[in-house]
Design an enzyme around this catalytic site. Structure first.
Site, short mmCIF file in Angstrom:
data_model
loop_
_atom_site.label_atom_id
_atom_site.label_comp_id
_atom_site.label_asym_id
_atom_site.label_seq_id
_atom_site.Cartn_x
_atom_site.Cartn_y
_atom_site.Cartn_z
N ARG A 304 3.58 8.39 1.10
CA ARG A 304 4.29 8.18 -0.16
C ARG A 304 3.30 7.95 -1.32
O ARG A 304 3.58 8.28 -2.46
CB ARG A 304 5.31 7.05 -0.06
N ARG A 336 8.60 -2.79 -0.91
CA ARG A 336 9.26 -2.20 -2.07
C ARG A 336 8.35 -1.23 -2.85
O ARG A 336 7.39 -1.65 -3.50
CB ARG A 336 9.73 -3.32 -2.99
N THR A 434 10.70 9.96 3.68
CA THR A 434 9.88 11.17 3.66
C THR A 434 9.87 11.85 5.03
O THR A 434 9.55 13.02 5.13
CB THR A 434 8.44 10.84 3.20
N GLU A 706 14.16 0.22 -4.98
CA GLU A 706 12.71 0.10 -5.17
C GLU A 706 12.20 0.49 -6.55
O GLU A 706 11.26 -0.12 -7.05
CB GLU A 706 11.99 0.97 -4.13
#
Ligand code: MTE
Ligand code: LUZ
Ligand code: MOS
Length: 750
Positions: A304, A336, A434, A706
């Site tokens: 990410r 987060r 993801t 988030e």
């Protein structure tokens, strides 16, 4: 709709793990953990501890019937250390005692000897020594190497961010009780009930069907209970399997802070190139992720970081590479934003670097490079539904960026002992796990014969009010009073194979599964009503607990219709399943369409720095957020305010400190500062952007969990801006958190 938990929370009636009544004979588990960050265990002597009255048993790796393994992505983490330890706080044994106090006392009596090995706490040092958790990954677009020669300005530097303690108010814990025939029920404060079930089954060498995991709610998770709620739950279950007595393991705050992983600290290199018009031509970054001693979720977090390396900017030529570095800290984990904030901080630093060197406001550079529809992300997804320009214009209209700058410049010309600074922080956050297969959910709906409704989903309530949203969805689908609907606990027996409550996608995934179940039931009930009324089903509607036919009250209530359908032997239970359409990703090519959609926003932050003390105040954060069409504005505003302040805390004051022995020094709330009522911004204004929303979000209400954390990054750059106003030659490393000490050193640096 009001948050359904608010009354229970303020009256103290809401049930958390430690409120579950304990059964007579319950044993309390206290974890004996490593005081050495890296070494081999030479000897352990439990004899004194075992002699203590009230100590029932001490479990070690030898007592595990199945695999001594809790790794979720890679099998690289034992439940109990065998002969080696890799971080301070690593569990070695579980003391089972008649009370927690006896357990703590027994822990003091255990004697252990280690042979110490080399301790690494720095990710770059780990990378140099080849200590990687898994191979590095690289995302590319265009041709970076050939682009540097086309750049008018090139800037290179490093940017570091620290870790972050989750500080959920409820510490980690689990309570396991024996059922008949060797089955076990585990109550756990976990975001991932299925992870607990799967891992416990492997360790106990039983089937997943032998274990029932139940979650009522969490006193906060913030990612810290996505994977790291598992070990304590597995330990409690193991205790039950071996003793056939109920076992409760709830961590003391200082044990929790010592033993659990945190947000990953990162150290990164960047190189950014602009054309003469300040358009970004090329960007190169290398991320060194401090993974800690085992993989945990680090591979997904690192991924990410790469996905969000360009934040909200279009970069035609880019190469970003990330290393997951193995160090002797507790395995770091989800928090987060999940690596996204760390990636965004680096490109924001690169832009600030250019701004400081060229004397151009950072916001002018940012504005010129915003992503627009049709731009390609480095991972191949084509941007669409982008609201960044919309957000920018809305911020400008409502809060006037130029006027803010002028006001600050005026203040700074007349004030010498204090300076103001401002920043703009755009965000673009991809929604979906993801890992594509994780984007699925189920919901189970019962309509009882009296017309009341019971709902179970895979969503875990952890303060983000997902249960309120689920209730709204069902109440809307049936058009009945919400008081007739009950949200059940999250339970693996009712809803199996759940993804963790994470990635901000819980309401979307579970809400859409719930809609499907409700719609199937509605269809059946409509058939029953149509038959009775002698009309076609398409003329039947449900409205406010009544049945309408051709828009008129048909003289039947919801309760009567349900009763009638039951007598007709219509099935009043339905299971809904949802899998996000359209998403895919190819890890070989590092290209695909991993996200259902992005959430956008822009925050304007103002700070005042006291140039004698180095202290500062966040004066205001005024932001425009892309809610889509919010289904519950007060809940979503709560998420934005909470996320923002958590982000400001990470960027400004929360400073984890480990010594070179890998020992956490900031191991309590007297040494680890989190934002309190005095440090929150004096003014927070949240506005929404006008948008038609997306059908990929449930009821067009975009995920909100988030993304707002990343608005907090703006505080860092606003402080940087103020320090620069005091001392234009300030030598400022991009090194968060920007503590008062660092500000003071920066103000007087040369
Ligand atoms: N809000 C509260 N009050 N407590 C939490 O633990 N966790 C955050 C966010 N908001 C959290 C929270 C994190 S890390 C995530 S991923 C999302 O909530 C998860 O819930 P959602 O998917 O329902 O948004
Ligand atoms: N957890 C996860 C996450 O397993 N995959 C993700 O993509 C993710 N993203 C954000 C937060 N948690
Ligand atoms: Mo949140 S980091 O996805 O639990």
């Amino acid at each position: 709709m009001k948050n359904i938990d608010s009354e229970g929370h303020v009256t103290g009636k809401s049930i958390y793990l430690d409120d579950i009544p304990t059964i007579n004979g319950t044993l309390y588990g206290v974890i004996f953990n490593s005081s050495c960050a890296h070494g081999t265990i030479d000897s352990i002597d439990y004899s004194k501890a075992l002699k203590l009255v009230g100590v029932h048993r001490i479990l070690t790796y030898k007592d595990i019937p199945g695999e001594n393994q809790i790794g979720g992505i890679f099998p690289d983490e034992p439940l109990f250390a065998k002969s080696e330890v890799h971080f301070q706080g690593q569990p070695i044994a579980l003391i089972l005692a008649e009370s927690e106090e006896i357990g703590f006392h027994a822990r003091e009596l255990i004697e252990i000897a280690f042979t110490e090995r080399e301790i690494i706490v720095d990710p770059r040092e780990a990378q140099e020594k080849g200590e990687l958790i898994f191979p590095p990954r690289t995302f590319k677009l265009g041709n970076v190497e050939d682009s540097w020669s086309n750049c008018t300005h090139i800037f290179e530097g490093t940017a570091d961010t620290g870790g972050q303690e989750h500080l959920y108010i409820e510490t980690q814990g689990a309570y396991a009780v024996p059922l008949e025939n060797g089955n076990i029920k585990i109550s756990s404060s976990t975001q991932g009930p299925t992870a607990v079930q799967r891992t416990a089954a492997k360790v106990l060498q039983v089937g997943m069907h032998n274990l029932e995991v139940d979650v009522v709610r969490l006193g906060g998770g913030f990612g810290g209970k996505e994977d790291q709620a598992t070990p304590w739950a597995v330990m409690a279950a193991l205790g039950v399997q071996i003793t056939n007595k109920p076992v409760k393991v709830v961590l003391h705050r200082m044990d929790d802070m010592k033993m659990t992983g945190k947000r990953h600290p990162y150290s990164s290199d960047y190189k950014i190139g602009f054309d003469s018009d300040m358009k970004i031509i090329a960007y190169e970054a290398t991320f060194f992720q401090n993974a800690g001693a085992a993989a945990d979720l680090s591979p997904a977090v690192m991924e990410r970081t790469l996905f969000h390396a360009t934040n909200s900017y279009f970069v035609p030529n880019i190469i970003v590479k990330a290393y997951s570095c193995k160090t002797n800290l507790p395995p770091n984990t989800a928090f987060r934003g999940f690596g996204g904030p760390q990636g965004m901080f680096v490109i924001e630093s690169a832009i600030m670097h250019a701004s400081n060197k060229l004397g151009i406001p950072a916001y002018e550079i940012q504005r010129k490079n915003l992503i627009v529809d049709g731009n390609e992300f480095p991972y191949g997804q084509i941007a669409d539904g982008v609201e960044l320009t919309n957000c920018w214009n809305t911020v400008d209209t409502k809060f006037d960026i130029a006027a803010t700058q002028n006001r600050i410049t005026d203040y700074n010309t007349t004030n010498h002992a204090s300076k103001k600074g401002m920043s703009l922080m755009p965000i673009s956050f991809g929604i979906s796990f993801t890992k594509t297969p994780m984007n699925q959910a189920r919901a189970l709906v019962h309509i009882y014969s009296d017309g009341s409704v019971g709902i179970s989903t895979g969503a875990v309530e952890m303060g983000q009010s997902v249960n309120t949203k689920m209730l709204q969805i069902a109440a809307q689908a049936f058009s009945i009073d919400p008081s007739r609907i009950r949200l059940e606990s999250t339970n693996t027996t009712r809803v199996a194979n759940t993804s963790p409550t994470a990635a901000s996608a819980t309401a979307d995934l579970n809400g859409k599964a719930l809609q499907k179940a409700c719609n199937a039931l509605t269809d059946r009930l409509k058939e029953s009503a149509a038959k009775k009324l002698g009309v076609s089903t398409k003329h039947i509607e449900f409205k406010s607990n009544r049945i309408l036919s051709n828009g008129n009250d048909a003289g039947i209530s919801w309760n009567e219709l349900v009763d009638q359908a039951f007598l007709e032997r219509v099935c009043l239970t339905e299971n809904g399943h949802y899998a996000t359409p359209k998403i895919h990703y190819n890890k070989e090519t590092e290209k695909g369409h991993p996200f259902a959609y992005h959430v956008f926003g822009l925050a304007l932050t103002e700070v005042t720095v006291d140039c004698l003390r180095g202290t500062y105040d966040v004066d205001s954060v005024k932001l425009v957020h892309d809610f889509g069409k919010s289904m519950n504005l007060s809940v979503d505003l709560g998420q934005i305010e909470g996320g923002l302040i958590q982000g400001i805390g990470w960027m400004t004051m929360e400073e984890l400190s480990y010594n070179n022995q890998g020992r956490l020094l900031s191991n309590s709330l007297s040494t680890y500062k989190v934002p309190d009522i005095y440090s929150i911004p004096k003014e927070v204004i949240v506005e929404h952007v006008e948008t038609s929303g997306t059908d990929m979000a449930v009821l067009k209400s975009k995920a909100v969990g988030e993304p707002p954390l990343m608005y907090g990054i703006g505080a860092y750059f606003a402080i940087n801006n103020a320090v620069q106003a005091f001392n234009p030659k300030a030598k400022l490393a991009f090194d968060a958190p920007f503590t008062h000490e660092k500000v003071l050193m920066g103000l007087y640096s040369k």
